[in-house]
Design an enzyme around this catalytic site. Structure first.
Site, short mmCIF file in Angstrom:
data_model
loop_
_atom_site.label_atom_id
_atom_site.label_comp_id
_atom_site.label_asym_id
_atom_site.label_seq_id
_atom_site.Cartn_x
_atom_site.Cartn_y
_atom_site.Cartn_z
N GLU A 96 4.69 -13.62 0.89
CA GLU A 96 5.79 -13.49 1.82
C GLU A 96 5.53 -14.27 3.10
O GLU A 96 4.41 -14.34 3.58
CB GLU A 96 5.97 -12.02 2.21
CG GLU A 96 6.25 -11.13 1.04
CD GLU A 96 6.08 -9.66 1.39
OE1 GLU A 96 6.29 -8.84 0.51
OE2 GLU A 96 5.71 -9.36 2.53
N CYS A 109 5.24 -15.47 10.60
CA CYS A 109 4.15 -14.63 10.11
C CYS A 109 3.81 -15.12 8.70
O CYS A 109 4.65 -15.06 7.80
CB CYS A 109 4.62 -13.18 10.10
SG CYS A 109 3.42 -12.04 9.41
N CYS A 116 -4.82 -8.39 -1.43
CA CYS A 116 -5.91 -8.30 -0.46
C CYS A 116 -6.96 -7.35 -0.99
O CYS A 116 -6.64 -6.31 -1.57
CB CYS A 116 -5.38 -7.79 0.89
SG CYS A 116 -6.67 -7.69 2.16
N CYS A 120 -6.89 -1.35 2.67
CA CYS A 120 -6.56 -0.34 3.67
C CYS A 120 -5.54 0.62 3.05
O CYS A 120 -4.59 0.18 2.39
CB CYS A 120 -5.98 -0.98 4.93
SG CYS A 120 -7.10 -2.18 5.66
N CYS A 123 -1.61 0.29 3.58
CA CYS A 123 -1.05 -1.07 3.48
C CYS A 123 -0.58 -1.35 2.06
O CYS A 123 -1.34 -1.22 1.10
CB CYS A 123 -2.11 -2.09 3.89
SG CYS A 123 -1.60 -3.79 3.60
N ASN A 310 5.07 1.40 8.68
CA ASN A 310 6.19 1.03 7.82
C ASN A 310 6.01 1.72 6.48
O ASN A 310 5.13 1.35 5.71
CB ASN A 310 6.19 -0.49 7.58
CG ASN A 310 7.12 -1.20 8.52
OD1 ASN A 310 8.29 -0.85 8.63
ND2 ASN A 310 6.58 -2.18 9.22
N CYS A 353 4.74 -5.82 5.73
CA CYS A 353 3.71 -6.50 4.97
C CYS A 353 3.61 -6.07 3.51
O CYS A 353 3.35 -4.92 3.21
CB CYS A 353 2.41 -6.23 5.70
SG CYS A 353 0.94 -6.77 4.91
N1 SAH Z 1 -5.34 -8.48 6.92
C1 SAH Z 1 -5.10 -8.68 8.29
C2 SAH Z 1 -3.77 -9.29 8.61
C3 SAH Z 1 -2.58 -8.84 7.82
S1 SAH Z 1 -1.95 -7.23 8.08
C4 SAH Z 1 -5.29 -7.41 9.07
O1 SAH Z 1 -5.38 -6.35 8.45
O2 SAH Z 1 -5.40 -7.48 10.29
C5 SAH Z 1 -1.16 -7.30 9.69
C6 SAH Z 1 -1.11 -5.94 10.39
O3 SAH Z 1 -0.20 -5.05 9.73
C7 SAH Z 1 -2.46 -5.25 10.39
O4 SAH Z 1 -2.74 -4.70 11.65
C8 SAH Z 1 -2.25 -4.18 9.36
O5 SAH Z 1 -3.16 -3.13 9.50
C9 SAH Z 1 -0.83 -3.78 9.60
N2 SAH Z 1 -0.21 -3.03 8.51
C10 SAH Z 1 -0.50 -3.06 7.19
N3 SAH Z 1 0.29 -2.20 6.49
C11 SAH Z 1 1.11 -1.63 7.39
C12 SAH Z 1 2.16 -0.65 7.29
N4 SAH Z 1 2.52 -0.14 6.12
N5 SAH Z 1 2.80 -0.30 8.43
C13 SAH Z 1 2.43 -0.84 9.61
N6 SAH Z 1 1.46 -1.77 9.77
C14 SAH Z 1 0.79 -2.13 8.68
FE1 SF4 Z 2 -5.65 -6.37 3.72
FE2 SF4 Z 2 -3.54 -4.89 4.33
FE3 SF4 Z 2 -5.95 -4.16 5.20
FE4 SF4 Z 2 -4.78 -6.34 6.25
S1 SF4 Z 2 -4.05 -4.22 6.39
S2 SF4 Z 2 -6.91 -6.15 5.55
S3 SF4 Z 2 -3.66 -7.13 4.44
S4 SF4 Z 2 -5.30 -4.28 3.04
#
Ligand code: SAH
Ligand code: SF4
Length: 382
Positions: A96, A109, A116, A120, A123, A310, A353
């Site tokens: 995306e 973005c 990934c 997390c 995510c 989100n 994301c």
């Molecule tokens: N992997 C990198 C960059 C991509 S994610 C990172 O983790 O920093 C970009 C941001 O979106 C990160 O701060 C991540 O933790 C956050 N993010 C991921 N899933 C999310 C969700 N469901 N709602 C809100 N923020 C989220």
């Molecule tokens: Fe990977 Fe999502 Fe964690 Fe960013 S927030 S490091 S994209 S798993």
């Protein structure tokens, strides 16, 4: 059996690599500068168009090279003007790219991996697992595609904030799409160099932001190789909690992460680190968490960006209430920390994301929901 020649994708090459490549074709390396400008500043797709290049070089390039960005699977614009592309990176993988227009800037973005591996728990990308690293061409190709799509990306004024004519669509790039940029360092670095290169996109280091979940050794490498603005996904005020939310914390705990942030600031283009903090109802959003956070970051010059969670199906988490987020933000602000709360944008197109790409294995659903369909616009010119 004759093999089809493997074409070099010039979107994979930063200025130095392109100079070496042009030299390998028996041409003067400075010709690379012209080629770079044709590709990235003017959006050339084929070599015939490169009228100020010698015919011989054009012929060589046409035979051995190509300019190929990922194909567009879908392209939707939300009512608030946020525009999202789903791009095909082969073998059923999709990534995306999201454009967020604002009055004084346009932020793109971009994604750096299909899936990934950091995993997390909150995510959607992490939940999909890791498919593969994107190539430099696939990373810079997202910016190239948006800058040179030949159509207005969204309604933005014809002039920049200072009154000069608008020359580009994208004024800021954030590596905050799918993937952990520092786990794909070798492909990300040339892409960053192209974003900064005056013969390509010419963005200032302050306008390019890498977001990381905390890959400590690679934060040091980035500081040395190509210091751009840095955002760190903190999300927790202590190790016990962060271990459960961001599994990478077990490898690089908070003390090491914050030390790496301080080291990064020695060469960073901005004098603060941006800490991202996802607001998860009942998990990390209490006053105690806020107080612990203030103490934790006491010796790191920083700003906070609170991200309302989100939601996505089966996530098991809820977004903190608006009131809770406001109180939490106030707590940080009272301690002298500049704190912003991210506006939720593009909700009607699942701009969060990883949400859309997660559906790619069910293509019917994707085309039903998004295929070339444009949701009625309020903020866009077309
Ligand atoms: N992997 C990198 C960059 C991509 S994610 C990172 O983790 O920093 C970009 C941001 O979106 C990160 O701060 C991540 O933790 C956050 N993010 C991921 N899933 C999310 C969700 N469901 N709602 C809100 N923020 C989220
Ligand atoms: Fe990977 Fe999502 Fe964690 Fe960013 S927030 S490091 S994209 S798993």
């Amino acid at each position: 059996m004759a093999h089809a020649p493997v074409l070099v994708n010039l979107l994979d090459l930063d200025a130095a690599a392109l100079a070496a490549y042009v030299e390998s074709l028996g041409e003067k390396p400075f010709r690379a500068r012209q080629v770079l400008r044709w590709i990235h500043r003017r959006g050339a797709r084929d070599f015939d168009a490169m009228s100020d290049l010698a015919k011989s070089l054009r012929a060589q390039l046409a035979e051995h090279a190509q300019i190929a960005a990922p194909g567009v699977l879908s392209d939707v614009t939300a009512t608030d003007g946020t525009r999202k592309w789903l791009l095909d990176v082969g073998l059923g993988n999709a990534i995306e790219t999201v454009f967020i227009p604002e009055t004084d800037r346009g932020t793109l973005c971009i994604s750096t991996q299909a899936g990934c591996a950091v995993n997390c728990v909150f995510c959607s990308t992490g939940r999909q697992g890791f498919n593969r690293n994107l190539t430099t061409a696939e990373i810079i190709g997202q910016l190239w595609m948006v800058e040179h799509s030949g159509e207005p990306v969204a309604a933005r004024p014809a002039t920049e904030a200072d009154g000069s004519p608008r020359v580009r669509t994208v004024s800021n790039v954030v590596l905050m799409g799918m993937g952990e940029p520092l786990q794909n360092y070798d492909a990300v670095l040339p892409a960053l160099r192209l974003m900064l290169d005056d013969n390509a996109y010419g963005l200032s280091r302050r306008r390019v932001t890498v977001s990381t979940s905390g890959m400590v050794p690679l934060m040091d490498r980035l500081a040395a190789d190509c210091p751009v603005a840095l955002a760190v996904s903190l999300h927790a005020s202590n190790d016990a909690l962060r271990d459960t939310l961001v599994p990478l914390n077990r490898k690089y705990p908070l003390r090491e992460l914050l030390a790496a942030c301080r080291r990064y600031l020695r060469t960073a283009p901005r004098d603060f680190i941006t800490f991202e903090y996802v607001m998860l109802d009942g998990i990390n959003d209490s006053d105690q968490h806020a107080a612990e956070l203030v103490a934790l970051v006491a010796d790191v010059p920083c700003k906070f960006n609170l991200i309302p969670f989100n939601p996505f199906p089966q996530s098991g988490f809820k977004r903190s209430s608006t009131e809770r987020i406001r109180t939490f933000a106030q707590h940080l602000a009272d301690a002298g920390i500049v704190t912003t709360t991210r506006r939720t944008r593009g909700d009607d197109i699942d701009a969060a994301c990883g949400q859309l790409a997660g559906d790619i294995r069910d293509r019917t659903r994707v085309s039903e929901r998004t295929g070339r369909k444009v949701i009625p616009l309020t903020a866009s010119a077309h």
